[in-house]
Design a protein around this motif. Structure first.
Motif, PDB file in Angstrom:
ATOM      1  N   ASN A   9      87.150  -7.540 -59.500  1.00 21.52           N
ATOM      2  CA  ASN A   9      87.723  -8.389 -58.460  1.00 21.52           C
ATOM      3  C   ASN A   9      88.897  -9.191 -59.011  1.00 21.52           C
ATOM      4  OD1 ASN A   9      87.535  -9.854 -55.782  1.00 21.52           O
ATOM      5  ND2 ASN A   9      87.260 -11.571 -57.186  1.00 21.52           N
ATOM      6  N   PRO A  10      90.003  -9.271 -58.258  1.00 24.79           N
ATOM      7  CA  PRO A  10      91.132 -10.107 -58.686  1.00 24.79           C
ATOM      8  C   PRO A  10      90.843 -11.579 -58.430  1.00 24.79           C
ATOM      9  CG  PRO A  10      91.617  -9.116 -56.559  1.00 24.79           C
ATOM     10  CD  PRO A  10      90.292  -8.555 -56.999  1.00 24.79           C
ATOM     11  N   LEU A  11      91.258 -12.431 -59.355  1.00 24.79           N
ATOM     12  CA  LEU A  11      91.061 -13.867 -59.199  1.00 24.79           C
ATOM     13  C   LEU A  11      92.370 -14.607 -58.933  1.00 24.79           C
ATOM     14  CD1 LEU A  11      88.404 -14.563 -61.992  1.00 24.79           C
ATOM     15  CD2 LEU A  11      88.031 -14.375 -59.529  1.00 24.79           C
ATOM     16  N   ASN A  12      93.480 -13.883 -58.901  1.00 24.49           N
ATOM     17  CA  ASN A  12      94.756 -14.485 -58.509  1.00 24.49           C
ATOM     18  C   ASN A  12      95.691 -13.379 -58.019  1.00 24.49           C
ATOM     19  OD1 ASN A  12      95.549 -13.237 -60.888  1.00 24.49           O
ATOM     20  ND2 ASN A  12      95.863 -15.136 -62.021  1.00 24.49           N
ATOM     21  N   GLU A  13      96.885 -13.779 -57.575  1.00 27.91           N
ATOM     22  CA  GLU A  13      97.795 -12.806 -56.961  1.00 27.91           C
ATOM     23  C   GLU A  13      98.264 -11.764 -57.967  1.00 27.91           C
ATOM     24  OE1 GLU A  13     102.076 -12.631 -54.571  1.00 27.91           O
ATOM     25  OE2 GLU A  13     100.990 -14.529 -54.751  1.00 27.91           O
ATOM     26  N   LYS A  72      85.153  -7.457 -49.629  1.00 28.39           N
ATOM     27  CA  LYS A  72      85.893  -6.683 -50.618  1.00 28.39           C
ATOM     28  C   LYS A  72      87.229  -6.178 -50.090  1.00 28.39           C
ATOM     29  CE  LYS A  72      83.618  -2.279 -49.560  1.00 28.39           C
ATOM     30  NZ  LYS A  72      82.816  -1.169 -50.115  1.00 28.39           N
ATOM     31  N   ASP A  73      87.340  -6.043 -48.769  1.00 31.75           N
ATOM     32  CA  ASP A  73      88.587  -5.550 -48.195  1.00 31.75           C
ATOM     33  C   ASP A  73      89.544  -6.670 -47.815  1.00 31.75           C
ATOM     34  OD1 ASP A  73      87.793  -2.894 -48.415  1.00 31.75           O
ATOM     35  OD2 ASP A  73      86.711  -2.974 -46.515  1.00 31.75           O
ATOM     36  N   VAL A  74      89.177  -7.912 -48.153  1.00 31.81           N
ATOM     37  CA  VAL A  74      90.030  -9.053 -47.816  1.00 31.81           C
ATOM     38  C   VAL A  74      90.874  -9.415 -49.033  1.00 31.81           C
ATOM     39  CG1 VAL A  74      90.088 -11.454 -47.065  1.00 31.81           C
ATOM     40  CG2 VAL A  74      88.333  -9.914 -46.173  1.00 31.81           C
ATOM     41  N   ALA A  75      92.181  -9.429 -48.867  1.00 34.56           N
ATOM     42  CA  ALA A  75      93.078  -9.749 -49.974  1.00 34.56           C
ATOM     43  C   ALA A  75      92.843 -11.176 -50.459  1.00 34.56           C
ATOM     44  CB  ALA A  75      94.531  -9.575 -49.539  1.00 34.56           C
ATOM     45  N   PHE A  76      93.095 -11.392 -51.749  1.00 34.81           N
ATOM     46  CA  PHE A  76      92.831 -12.690 -52.373  1.00 34.81           C
ATOM     47  C   PHE A  76      93.515 -13.822 -51.615  1.00 34.81           C
ATOM     48  CE2 PHE A  76      93.838 -16.066 -55.391  1.00 34.81           C
ATOM     49  CZ  PHE A  76      92.604 -16.294 -55.965  1.00 34.81           C
ATOM     50  N   GLU A  77      94.770 -13.610 -51.201  1.00 37.84           N
ATOM     51  CA  GLU A  77      95.543 -14.661 -50.542  1.00 37.84           C
ATOM     52  C   GLU A  77      94.964 -15.055 -49.192  1.00 37.84           C
ATOM     53  OE1 GLU A  77      96.730 -12.225 -52.230  1.00 37.84           O
ATOM     54  OE2 GLU A  77      97.645 -13.390 -53.834  1.00 37.84           O
ATOM     55  N   ARG A 114      91.613 -15.067 -48.515  1.00 36.97           N
ATOM     56  CA  ARG A 114      90.184 -15.368 -48.601  1.00 36.97           C
ATOM     57  C   ARG A 114      89.838 -16.779 -48.163  1.00 36.97           C
ATOM     58  NH1 ARG A 114      88.554 -11.924 -54.047  1.00 36.97           N
ATOM     59  NH2 ARG A 114      88.979  -9.894 -53.091  1.00 36.97           N
ATOM     60  N   ASP A 115      90.703 -17.744 -48.443  1.00 42.07           N
ATOM     61  CA  ASP A 115      90.415 -19.108 -47.996  1.00 42.07           C
ATOM     62  C   ASP A 115      90.325 -19.167 -46.476  1.00 42.07           C
ATOM     63  OD1 ASP A 115      90.274 -20.049 -50.550  1.00 42.07           O
ATOM     64  OD2 ASP A 115      92.283 -20.927 -50.582  1.00 42.07           O
ATOM     65  N   GLN A 116      91.273 -18.508 -45.803  1.00 44.24           N
ATOM     66  CA  GLN A 116      91.243 -18.500 -44.341  1.00 44.24           C
ATOM     67  C   GLN A 116      90.062 -17.686 -43.829  1.00 44.24           C
ATOM     68  OE1 GLN A 116      93.268 -20.360 -42.321  1.00 44.24           O
ATOM     69  NE2 GLN A 116      91.745 -19.739 -40.795  1.00 44.24           N
ATOM     70  N   ALA A 167      84.351  -8.753 -36.057  1.00 43.71           N
ATOM     71  CA  ALA A 167      85.718  -8.861 -35.542  1.00 43.71           C
ATOM     72  C   ALA A 167      86.605  -9.638 -36.511  1.00 43.71           C
ATOM     73  CB  ALA A 167      85.704  -9.538 -34.171  1.00 43.71           C
ATOM     74  N   VAL A 168      86.051 -10.724 -37.076  1.00 43.53           N
ATOM     75  CA  VAL A 168      86.800 -11.501 -38.067  1.00 43.53           C
ATOM     76  C   VAL A 168      87.110 -10.633 -39.281  1.00 43.53           C
ATOM     77  CG1 VAL A 168      86.603 -13.395 -39.738  1.00 43.53           C
ATOM     78  CG2 VAL A 168      85.971 -13.764 -37.351  1.00 43.53           C
ATOM     79  N   ARG A 169      86.108  -9.920 -39.737  1.00 39.34           N
ATOM     80  CA  ARG A 169      86.291  -9.053 -40.903  1.00 39.34           C
ATOM     81  C   ARG A 169      87.348  -7.982 -40.627  1.00 39.34           C
ATOM     82  NH1 ARG A 169      83.833  -7.514 -45.519  1.00 39.34           N
ATOM     83  NH2 ARG A 169      83.872  -5.315 -46.055  1.00 39.34           N
ATOM     84  N   ASP A 170      87.287  -7.365 -39.453  1.00 43.86           N
ATOM     85  CA  ASP A 170      88.252  -6.315 -39.116  1.00 43.86           C
ATOM     86  C   ASP A 170      89.674  -6.871 -39.062  1.00 43.86           C
ATOM     87  OD1 ASP A 170      86.217  -4.492 -38.990  1.00 43.86           O
ATOM     88  OD2 ASP A 170      86.057  -4.499 -36.796  1.00 43.86           O
ATOM     89  N   ALA A 171      89.806  -8.076 -38.505  1.00 39.75           N
ATOM     90  CA  ALA A 171      91.139  -8.684 -38.400  1.00 39.75           C
ATOM     91  C   ALA A 171      91.723  -8.945 -39.784  1.00 39.75           C
ATOM     92  CB  ALA A 171      91.054  -9.986 -37.604  1.00 39.75           C
ATOM     93  N   PHE A 172      90.901  -9.474 -40.683  1.00 36.82           N
ATOM     94  CA  PHE A 172      91.392  -9.748 -42.032  1.00 36.82           C
ATOM     95  C   PHE A 172      91.602  -8.461 -42.819  1.00 36.82           C
ATOM     96  CE2 PHE A 172      90.116 -14.097 -41.145  1.00 36.82           C
ATOM     97  CZ  PHE A 172      91.106 -14.815 -41.796  1.00 36.82           C
ATOM     98  N   HIS A 173      90.807  -7.439 -42.510  1.00 40.25           N
ATOM     99  CA  HIS A 173      91.011  -6.149 -43.160  1.00 40.25           C
ATOM    100  C   HIS A 173      92.392  -5.599 -42.812  1.00 40.25           C
ATOM    101  CE1 HIS A 173      90.218  -2.131 -44.687  1.00 40.25           C
ATOM    102  NE2 HIS A 173      90.608  -1.648 -43.524  1.00 40.25           N
TER     103      HIS A 173
END
Length: 338
Positions: free
Chosen positions: A56-60, A200-205, A207-209, A275-281
């Motif tokens: 897992n990435p911990l930064n950009e 896992k499919d949500v980009a690091f940037e 994840r806070d949102q 739905a939230v997961r799909d949107a962020f994916h």
């Protein structure tokens, strides 16, 4: 902790059954949580057989490093070598033989002795990778800020354990730090794995949102679900308290209605979370494409330097071997005097 347990069980819905079963089995076999900080910063979960089962990435920068880089299933030594090799290609590690590079390493395992062995093994793999490439790089223990060390001492735990506990708290709504500190390393690692798997499919940037939107849904639905569960328990208790032969028809109808409401609410909650997961994916895929382009640009930017590095690597490795070993041994000598 009831809310926390429900959230964890709900997170598991999003993971494939096989993965969850695998996680449970591997946790019993004492997986290890490993971090490598070069900038990029990467976290790995490693099986007792030294296989990478999660990355897992911990930064950009780590997002760029890991995009399209499949470490899952690799031997730990090969994965570390690939991380360092790719970091050189992208300019995160200089190909200049005189530039010193430090890789900070931490490892957490349920067994303290095994934890130390794993950390030393990771450091050895890092050092070997630099030696084989003829570069002045070395592994060192992950350092923590004095205030973080002081905080860990106040809780009576190691800084590494506090780091993992805070990671689990950040990823899990409803888990308090004081509760996390009472858990085992394996339990915390399992929480991190389950939560990472769920996003896992949500980009690091993003994840806070993602966490904020997810937590808003949890705050909306979980109290309603818990209230229905309380009502159901009360009706069940009333039915059980009836005298033998008493008419339970009305109570049973009420119970059936409450169970139907609960099932409908859980389904609605599940659909909203999906739905939230799909949107962020979808957003993450767009971001990952930008990471791919950034990776291509970085490779092109450092291509000439890296080509020269590879052409001269064999000769430089022989010339630099003793110098690199002496440099790496400085870290061991420093640790012995601390």
């Amino acid at each position: 902790m009831k809310k926390f347990k429900f959230v964890l069980s709900f997170i598991a819905i999003f993971a494939l059954v096989g993965i969850i079963v695998g996680c449970t089995t591997s946790a019993q076999a004492e997986d290890s949580y490993v971090t490598l900080d070069i900038n990029p910063s990467v976290e790995l979960i490693v099986s007792p057989r030294d296989k990478v089962i999660y990355a897992n990435p911990l930064n950009e920068d780590a997002e760029i490093l890991l995009v399209d880089l499949d470490l899952i299933g690799m031997d730990l030594e090969d994965a570390i070598d690939l991380i360092i090799e790719t970091s050189i290609e992208l300019g995160y590690i200089s190909a200049d033989e005189d530039t010193e590079t430090y890789v900070s390493v931490s490892a957490i395992n349920q067994d303290a002795e095994l934890q130390e062995r794993i950390k030393n093994r990771v450091k050895e793999h890092v050092n070997n990778a630099f030696q084989n490439k003829g570069l002045m790089g070395r592994a060192q223990d992950k350092g923590y800020q004095p205030e973080f060390i002081e905080e860990a001492e106040g809780y009576g735990v190691t800084p590494g354990f506090l780091f993992l506990a805070k990671e689990a708290v950040e990823l899990s709504d409803g888990l308090l730090l004081e509760d996390a500190l009472l858990m085992t390393r394996d339990e915390l690692i399992e929480i991190v794995k389950a939560a990472r798997e769920a996003m896992k499919d949500v980009a690091f940037e993003l994840r806070d949102q993602f966490h904020a939107d997810r937590d808003a849904l949890i705050a909306e639905y979980v109290p309603q679900i818990e209230a229905l569960e309380v009502q159901i328990a009360e009706v069940v208790a009333q039915i059980e308290a009836l005298e033998e032969g008493a008419d339970a028809t009305e109570l049973e109808a009420t119970l059936a209605d409450l169970n139907a409401q609960l099932e409908a609410l859980r389904t609605e909650f599940h659909d909203e979370m999906a739905a939230v997961r799909d949107a962020f994916h979808t957003q993450s895929e767009a971001l990952r494409e930008s990471f791919r382009q950034a990776k291509i640009q970085k490779r092109q930017q450092h291509q000439n330097e890296v080509n020269r590095f590879r052409q001269d690597m064999e000769e430089r490795r022989e010339q630099m071997r003793d110098r690199i070993r002496d440099y790496q041994n400085e870290e061991d000598e420093t640790e012995e005097t601390e």
